[in-house]
Structures are given as C-alpha cells and as structure tokens.
Design an enzyme around this catalytic site. Sequence first.
Site, short mmCIF file in Angstrom:
data_model
loop_
_atom_site.label_atom_id
_atom_site.label_comp_id
_atom_site.label_asym_id
_atom_site.label_seq_id
_atom_site.Cartn_x
_atom_site.Cartn_y
_atom_site.Cartn_z
N TYR A 1 0.82 -1.11 0.15
CA TYR A 1 -0.05 -0.04 0.05
C TYR A 1 0.80 1.21 -0.10
CZ TYR A 1 -4.43 -2.17 0.17
OH TYR A 1 -5.40 -2.85 -0.03
N GLN B 1 -15.24 5.66 -6.14
CA GLN B 1 -14.68 4.46 -5.57
C GLN B 1 -13.21 4.57 -5.94
OE1 GLN B 1 -17.22 1.27 -7.81
NE2 GLN B 1 -17.52 3.29 -9.09
N HIS C 1 -14.78 3.60 -0.93
CA HIS C 1 -13.85 2.41 -0.75
C HIS C 1 -12.66 2.83 0.15
CE1 HIS C 1 -15.72 0.21 -4.39
NE2 HIS C 1 -16.46 0.16 -3.49
N CYS D 1 -8.11 0.40 17.70
CA CYS D 1 -8.95 1.15 18.08
C CYS D 1 -9.76 2.21 17.02
CB CYS D 1 -8.38 2.35 19.15
SG CYS D 1 -7.13 3.46 18.13
N GLY E 1 -16.57 6.77 -15.85
CA GLY E 1 -15.33 5.87 -15.59
C GLY E 1 -15.54 4.64 -14.74
N THR E 2 -16.75 4.26 -14.74
CA THR E 2 -16.83 3.08 -13.68
C THR E 2 -17.40 1.75 -14.60
OG1 THR E 2 -17.71 2.11 -11.76
CG2 THR E 2 -18.99 3.78 -12.84
N ALA F 1 -13.53 10.62 -19.40
CA ALA F 1 -13.69 11.50 -18.39
C ALA F 1 -13.03 12.70 -18.68
CB ALA F 1 -13.23 10.90 -17.13
ZN ZN Z 1 -5.20 2.61 18.01
#
Ligand code: ZN
Length: 276
Positions: free
Chosen positions: A78, A119, A137, A148, A211-212, A255
């Site tokens: 990520y 999205q 998303h 938490c 664009g989906t 788009a």
């Molecule tokens: Zn935490």
Amino acid sequence: MATQDSSTQAPPIVPRAMLDVLREARRLVILSGAGMSAESGVPTFRDAMEGLWEKFDPMELASPAAWDADRERVWAWYEWRRGLVQQAQPNPGHLAIPKLAEALKKVSGHDVTVDVITQNVDDLHERAGSKHVLHVHGSLFAPSCCLCGRGEQFAGAPPSEPVARMPPPKCRYCEGVLRPGVVWFGEGLPNHVWRHAEQLIVDCDALLVVGTSGVVYPAARLPVMAREDDKWVGEINPNVSDLSDKVSLHWQTTAALGLTALLDALRGEAVTRRLP
Ligand SMILES: [Zn+2]
C-alpha cells in the site's frame, strides 16, 4: 483499460439531453470509478502488480486475511501504491468537476451543488480542487488504527523504490498499528459512508457516472437506485459498461474529454445568455 491521449483528439459533442437536464439541476452528484484514475496514469488495482509485486495476487494482499498473515508485506504494497498515486496528476476531467457548480449557476441562475462519490482510493479529486468527495472504498491517504480505529496522518513520504516489507507505524493511542484506510475484500463499506452515499443519491436531481465498470457492489447499486427513484443518470465511459443499458444516457467518451467538453459547453451557454 487503455489510457487515451486527450490532447490529440477533437472535443466530443455534448449530448443535448445532458445539457437540458443539467441546466435544471440544483444538486448534481458525480460517481467516479477506476477509468477516471487510469486516465491520470494511476495503475488499476491489477496493473499495480509489477516488478517486486508481480508474483502476488492483489486479492491476496487486499484482505483481512492477508493483513493478519503478513502486515509488513501488505503495508509495503500500500505504501508503494500511495507513492504511485503521488506521482500522478489530476487529469482535465478531475479539474473540470470543481468548476461545474459555478458554470451551472451561470447557466441556470440558481445555486448548484456538485458532490463527488468516488470508488477510487487516490486523492486526485481533492488535488483537483473538489471539496465534497466521499470515498466509498476508503483512501490510500487515510490510515487508521487496526484496534481502536482512530484515523492518523502519514508521518513521511512513501519509499521511492518498492520494498518487500515495511513495518506499519504504531498507533499513538493504543497498542495497535496503523492499517491502510481502504475497504478490503471481505469487508463491508463503513455504515456511515454508505448511508451518506445513499442520501446523496436521494437528494440529487441528476447523477453522472464517470469511468466505472459498474461491476463492483454495492457502489454499482447507486446508479440503479437513482433510476428507480426516477432520477436522470448519465454515463461517461469510452466503453460500454454493465451500467450502460440501465442509465438514461450513455455518452461514449473519456472522463477527461467528456467533462472538459461539458464544462466548455456550459460556459458557452452562459456567455450566450448574457448576449442581448
Ligand atoms: Zn489505536
């Protein structure tokens, strides 16, 4: 989806029916998907599997099970994707959206709000200047504690080279660590986010789907809900999608080209209105 160079193509003609509807709308919602980011060169979820990551299946990195099995690997993937997004720029379609409200007001004479439901997990709408962006998303830029749930800011830049593992930062409030702020396979959309999206559809006069592919649920339900509620739904997509036969109007363009042409057409009408 192939990216297209919008600079070399003639502007498309905005469908008259689209202008007729938007001229009357007071609340417009734009629902954007992966095609919009792809035009900015952001690799789609699957295209992000190159180099170090090509031997992985994205389905096996974007799930609670993957996170439980190897947090450092998931966090590194990520972070790499966050870095790719930071290198991308909003395209003319992103840039046109925050200017639509003012152009519509000049044409219609009344205030117009334009909300974005996306999205996409990048921040290109925000960087283009859109103020009301709902990320159904989640976002690559909104990590939260896995225990938490408190949100947190990123402390530093993502690595410039892909790395196989990175320890996720510790939560400052508890024993947990930060997790990516995106919705994973096997997870539901946060309730408050989905309720907000539904409310935007209920309250809008017109919905523009950009664009989906219309295959990812529950987001793909939103245009259908709008149609069931007798709202006008227009689609901007260079390809025929799963939504194309369900919407009021399918405009086959990108788009970047479509939204720019729409903005120009509205501005042209506004000028014409001022002429004696
Ligand atoms: Zn935490």
